[in-house]
Design a protein around this motif. Structure first.
Motif, PDB file in Angstrom:
ATOM      1  N   PRO A 142      29.050  -4.930 -42.119  1.00  0.00           N
ATOM      2  CA  PRO A 142      29.218  -4.533 -40.718  1.00  0.00           C
ATOM      3  C   PRO A 142      29.639  -3.067 -40.620  1.00  0.00           C
ATOM      4  O   PRO A 142      30.385  -2.580 -41.465  1.00  0.00           O
ATOM      5  N   LEU A 201      34.658 -10.283 -31.539  1.00  0.00           N
ATOM      6  CA  LEU A 201      34.012  -9.407 -32.521  1.00  0.00           C
ATOM      7  C   LEU A 201      34.265  -9.932 -33.938  1.00  0.00           C
ATOM      8  O   LEU A 201      33.334 -10.057 -34.746  1.00  0.00           O
ATOM      9  N   MET A 202      35.527 -10.281 -34.245  1.00  0.00           N
ATOM     10  CA  MET A 202      35.808 -10.760 -35.597  1.00  0.00           C
ATOM     11  C   MET A 202      35.112 -12.086 -35.851  1.00  0.00           C
ATOM     12  O   MET A 202      34.633 -12.361 -36.952  1.00  0.00           O
ATOM     13  N   VAL A 205      31.550 -11.245 -36.632  1.00  0.00           N
ATOM     14  CA  VAL A 205      31.396 -10.656 -37.968  1.00  0.00           C
ATOM     15  C   VAL A 205      31.474 -11.751 -39.033  1.00  0.00           C
ATOM     16  O   VAL A 205      30.643 -11.817 -39.948  1.00  0.00           O
ATOM     17  N   LEU A 206      32.470 -12.631 -38.902  1.00  0.00           N
ATOM     18  CA  LEU A 206      32.610 -13.687 -39.915  1.00  0.00           C
ATOM     19  C   LEU A 206      31.469 -14.689 -39.830  1.00  0.00           C
ATOM     20  O   LEU A 206      31.006 -15.217 -40.836  1.00  0.00           O
ATOM     21  N   SER A 209      28.730 -13.327 -41.683  1.00  0.00           N
ATOM     22  CA  SER A 209      28.985 -13.044 -43.094  1.00  0.00           C
ATOM     23  C   SER A 209      28.666 -14.275 -43.941  1.00  0.00           C
ATOM     24  O   SER A 209      28.265 -15.315 -43.419  1.00  0.00           O
TER      25      SER A 209
ATOM     26  N   ASP B  83      35.326  -5.229 -48.348  1.00  0.00           N
ATOM     27  CA  ASP B  83      34.042  -4.625 -48.021  1.00  0.00           C
ATOM     28  C   ASP B  83      33.002  -4.985 -49.080  1.00  0.00           C
ATOM     29  O   ASP B  83      32.167  -4.179 -49.451  1.00  0.00           O
ATOM     30  N   VAL B 217      42.140 -15.388 -42.069  1.00  0.00           N
ATOM     31  CA  VAL B 217      41.055 -14.629 -41.454  1.00  0.00           C
ATOM     32  C   VAL B 217      41.130 -13.157 -41.841  1.00  0.00           C
ATOM     33  O   VAL B 217      40.112 -12.494 -42.021  1.00  0.00           O
ATOM     34  N   ALA B 224      34.836  -9.108 -45.757  1.00  0.00           N
ATOM     35  CA  ALA B 224      33.505  -8.923 -45.172  1.00  0.00           C
ATOM     36  C   ALA B 224      33.326  -7.535 -44.593  1.00  0.00           C
ATOM     37  O   ALA B 224      32.232  -6.977 -44.649  1.00  0.00           O
ATOM     38  N   ALA B 225      34.372  -6.971 -43.996  1.00  0.00           N
ATOM     39  CA  ALA B 225      34.168  -5.767 -43.193  1.00  0.00           C
ATOM     40  C   ALA B 225      35.064  -4.610 -43.584  1.00  0.00           C
ATOM     41  O   ALA B 225      35.059  -3.584 -42.926  1.00  0.00           O
ATOM     42  N   VAL B 232      41.914  -4.957 -35.846  1.00  0.00           N
ATOM     43  CA  VAL B 232      41.234  -5.817 -34.869  1.00  0.00           C
ATOM     44  C   VAL B 232      41.844  -7.217 -34.883  1.00  0.00           C
ATOM     45  O   VAL B 232      42.065  -7.836 -33.842  1.00  0.00           O
ATOM     46  N   LEU B 233      42.177  -7.718 -36.080  1.00  0.00           N
ATOM     47  CA  LEU B 233      42.686  -9.083 -36.176  1.00  0.00           C
ATOM     48  C   LEU B 233      44.150  -9.201 -35.773  1.00  0.00           C
ATOM     49  O   LEU B 233      44.633 -10.297 -35.508  1.00  0.00           O
TER      50      LEU B 233
END
Lengths: 464, 427
Positions: A142, A201-202, A205-206, A209, B83, B217, B224-225, B232-233
């Motif tokens: 992402p 958004l998260m 993304v997950l 993924s 990442d 999470v 993942a990112a 953000v989380l």
């Protein structure tokens, strides 16, 4: 009335038609709608709505529809616009409605959410959001700082469309003027929606993924729990109000003369506070100050409170302790703040001849001066078992006469203004039906019932 | 917190010692070997520090005053890749980063003169170490990848680990809470362990699960990112914390109001000073001794606070407010009047039932009402001044045939022998 109903129906119909038009491309054969994702998200929305429908869950689930907004925003990010519009529909159609007509409200809700989600998805696609979310393959991570931009824009679109439609139905159905219908709608909801957007958004993304949808759903858990806590907060808040009322009712048990007095003094205090332009928090504090101003009567022996006829100086001294008792009782209640001072000083007079401390002029806390006027006003206008209440204009005249010596003229003027603007309900009539007819001095037995206001001044009764 | 608890018992000392040793080992190892992935260590360290700073505004009723700190630390313990690239920090580095963050976060607090709660810091350190030791060696050896791959099973494995960590945390928390019920050097038997553990486990469904979910999470999101997932989380968890804080605030106010209502009988001269509060504290201690937990304890405490409210309806006060010495019929009448007032207060309806039935013979009462009855009688009898606590207990024991349940009286005796009242965790 009929015309209104027709207009509302037409409005709902038009919005529903718009929503259907937006969603229809998803149903065409060549659209390539991702039905699995759509079905899963729609099913989750439905599951979030169901607890509201069944009484078994209603005590435990979060209230309102806020709990599944993160899901809707996730849908707006993950799906093409026409498909995203469909996600909210099943949940809204079975969700709980508080007031009839249920069918119309459900259709309206489904249509407005569909349009809002469609708009959000549209904006997200235009800004190149879907590509920024990444995919399951190792080579497509992402593009995170950039992905925030389309998401925020999409959330803004979502909020704006919802606010626009909410305002429009108020305009059509309730005939509110346009400015009032839309005032605050967007600003109030934008903050929570942005939080939901970030969670969305998260999730997206997950979802995309390699960890897949189950991992994405875990993002929802904190949101769900905060909704649940919020509902509990409301319940506790209501219970707290009931406890405050119980404190007042405990006074009523002891002093049956003044039933309803406390609530009305609370209302009159609010009236004055609003006229003085105080902020909302202070107005609330003054409401509690008015409601609780006589709570100290709990400390006065019931025999003295219920005594008919003139009080001995000793008994009067005991009654004059009630502001201090009241202050002692509410001392531990932190949120009352200023109201505690009002309870202690509501029998002070401007010229310094009041009690308990004989403060004068500006030395008396402002809120105590407000409650003093409200207290005297209600004492004069309400009917007691031993006399009828005076009409409002007479009472105001009396207050004006005593302004400067007993009352703060500013508060008296504010009360007079407030009464002119809003009127005063239930002042004289509230207790007529519940109490026995006024007793007669001749027939009341050994102790003559007082015909004039009780001379003890316990309720701020007589400007003298 | 009363000064009596300030001296920790052996259990608390053990926990603190273990945490201190771990922190020292972690810091030493990390300094010796150097920091792997300094960027990630810094980012997570900053997150934990900021999260721990939130302890400041904590209200007394909050169970987890720094959820962001907890979630950040757990996420770092369970971080396997970032990442898309694997990370290489070990369990000891996790401990070192957490310890350093805790130290930095406590500086402003120390500057103001009050240090952080040593028990909470130790608990956090041990819990996170548990998660890190379970995960990091497994991952760094490549076993994780081989067993679970890099898909949904990996996520499930993380959640499972977090569940175990939460259990471990609950056990520790119950141990520490229980240790606080005994002053050091006391030889009396400590309060039973079960109710504490039950309370802690029940609390996991609240903010505990939100913390665990966010921890999992965050680990997955960063995998993942990249590190951008962290801020953000944080947002949803901050929202949860805000809700909990508001809830704790309204709950505190509510308790204060109930206590004020309870005190009104004292100010009216119906009951002796401090009676309601003393009865409430003793009742909760006895209730916990008898295995009550959670909402049952709250109901008991409320009912004990308001048990005398019915006396407000009396035109003349009972001498010394000692209802235990009145004829049974009169006691029951006052109890019913009190129940009527309590029903208006919006508290749980069970509270009103307890208040109404407080004067019945114990065989017809629910357990909470039995406790209120015995403890109220104890306080009334103590207040007479003739017999003192021992005489009062003796009188209660004589009344166990009809009025007071023998088990309740014995629990009361045990609580009194311990000399300490059990603190009630809120929420």
């Amino acid at each position: 009335m009929k015309a209104t109903r027709g207009a509302v129906r037409a409005h709902i119909g038009a919005v529903a038609l718009g929503a259907a038009l937006c969603a229809s491309p998803a149903l065409s054969p060549g659209a390539g709608t991702p039905w699995a994702t759509l079905g899963l998200l729609a099913g989750l929305c439905l599951a979030c709505e169901l607890p509201g429908r069944f009484p078994f869950f209603s005590g435990s689930g979060p209230i309102g529809a806020g709990s599944f907004f993160p899901l809707l925003l996730t849908a707006a990010l993950l799906l093409p616009p026409p498909a995203a519009a469909l996600v909210a529909v099943p949940g809204s159609l079975v969700g709980r409605v508080d007031k009839p007509p249920a069918a119309a409200r459900r259709i309206w809700r489904a249509a407005e959410l569909a349009l809002a989600v469609w708009a959000a998805a549209r904006v997200h696609t235009l800004l190149g959001g879907p590509a920024a979310l990444g995919g399951p393959a190792p080579g497509s991570p992402p593009d995170l700082p950039y992905a925030l931009l389309p998401v925020c824009a999409a959330t803004l679109a979502f909020s704006a469309v919802l606010a626009l439609l909410d305002g429009s139905i108020l305009l059509v159905a309730e005939h509110l003027p346009a400015r009032r219908a839309w005032r605050g709608l967007l600003t109030r909801s934008l903050g929570p929606h942005l939080v939901h957007g970030l969670a969305g958004l998260m999730m997206a993304v997950l979802w995309n993924s390699s960890y897949g949808p189950p991992a994405a759903l875990v993002v929802l858990l904190p949101m769900y729990i905060s909704g649940w806590v919020f509902a509990q907060y409301h319940r506790e808040h209501a219970a707290h109000r009931a406890t405050i009322r119980a404190l007042v009712q405990a006074v009523d048990i002891k002093d049956t003369y003044t039933r309803g007095h406390s609530e009305r003094v609370g209302r009159a205090s609010v009236l004055i506070a609003q006229e003085l332009g105080m902020d909302r928090e202070r107005v609330e504090v003054l409401r509690f100050a008015g409601i609780l101003h006589d709570v100290g009567k709990l400390g006065v022996p019931t025999r003295v409170l219920r005594k008919d006829g003139p009080l001995t100086p000793e008994e009067r001294r005991v009654i004059e302790l009630h502001p201090e008792y009241g202050h002692e009782i509410v001392r531990g209640i932190g949120f009352l703040g200023e109201a505690r001072a009002a309870i202690l000083h509501h029998h002070e007079r401007l010229d310094g001849s009041g009690y308990p401390y004989g403060l004068s002029g500006r030395g008396i806390p402002e809120c105590a001066r407000v409650v003093a006027v409200a207290d005297a006003f209600d004492a004069m206008t309400s009917t007691r078992s031993y006399r009828r209440g005076r009409p409002v204009p007479v009472a105001v005249e009396e207050l004006k006469r005593c302004a400067g010596t007993q009352f703060d003229p500013r508060m008296v003027r504010a009360l007079a203004r407030g009464l002119e603007r809003h009127g005063w309900f239930g002042a004289v009539t509230a207790d007529d039906t519940q109490l026995p007819p006024p007793r007669d001095a001749e027939s009341a037995g050994p102790v003559p019932a007082p015909l004039s206001p009780r001379p003890d001044g316990t309720e701020g009764e007589g400007p003298r | 917190m009363t000064p009596r608890w300030a001296r920790p018992g052996p259990a608390a000392l053990g926990v603190r010692g273990a945490a201190l040793a771990l922190a020292a080992a972690g810091l030493a190892h990390t300094l010796w070997r150097g920091v792997h992935d300094p960027g990630h260590a810094l980012a997570f360290g900053a997150l934990v520090t900021i999260g721990e700073l939130a302890r400041w505004g904590a209200l007394p009723g909050e169970r987890e005053p720094a959820p962001l700190g907890a979630a950040g630390a757990l996420a770092y313990a369970l971080l396997g890749r970032s990442d898309g690239e694997p990370t290489s920090h070990g369990a000891l580095q996790v401990v070192a980063v957490l310890a350093a963050a805790q130290l930095v976060a406590s500086v402003p607090q120390l500057a103001r003169g009050d240090g952080p709660d040593a028990d909470q810091v130790a608990r956090r350190l041990l819990t996170v170490t548990f998660a890190a030791v379970c995960f990091q060696p497994l991952y760094n050896a490549g076993l994780c990848e081989r067993w679970f791959g890099d898909g949904p099973y990996y996520a499930a494995f993380l959640l499972l680990l977090l569940g175990l960590t939460a259990l471990c945390d609950a056990v520790l928390a119950a141990l520490l809470l229980r240790a606080r019920t005994l002053p050091r050097g006391s030889r009396a038997a400590p309060a039973p362990y079960g109710p504490f553990l039950r309370d802690e486990l029940r609390a996991l469904t609240g903010i505990g699960s939100a913390v665990c979910a966010t921890g999992a999470v965050m680990a997955l999101g960063v995998a993942a990112a990249g590190l951008w997932a962290l801020p953000v989380l944080c947002v949803p968890l901050l929202l949860t914390q805000l809700s909990f804080r508001r809830f704790a605030a309204v709950r505190t106010t509510y308790r204060q109001t109930i206590a004020s209502l309870a005190r009104s009988t004292e100010i009216a001269g119906y009951t002796p000073h401090g009676h309601a509060r003393r009865v409430a504290e003793l009742c909760t201690a006895v209730g916990r001794e008898m295995g009550l937990t959670g909402s049952e304890l709250t109901v008991l405490e409320c009912a004990a606070l308001m048990h005398d409210i019915g006396q407000l309806s009396l035109v003349d006060p009972v001498p010394d407010g000692a209802t235990a010495l009145l004829p049974a019929a009169e006691q029951r009448r006052i109890a019913l009047l009190g129940g009527a007032v309590v029903r208006q207060t919006g508290v749980d309806a069970r509270v009103a039932v307890v208040v109404e039935r407080q004067a019945d013979p114990y065989r017809e009462q629910p357990l909470s009402a039995r406790i209120v009855r015995a403890v109220n009688a104890y306080d009334d009898l103590c207040g007479e001044g003739l017999s003192g606590p021992l005489g009062a207990l003796e009188q209660l024991r004589l009344g166990t045939g009809h009025d007071y349940q023998p088990q309740v009286v014995e629990s009361l005796a045990r609580v009194l022998a311990r000399g300490g009242l059990t603190p009630v965790p809120l929420g």
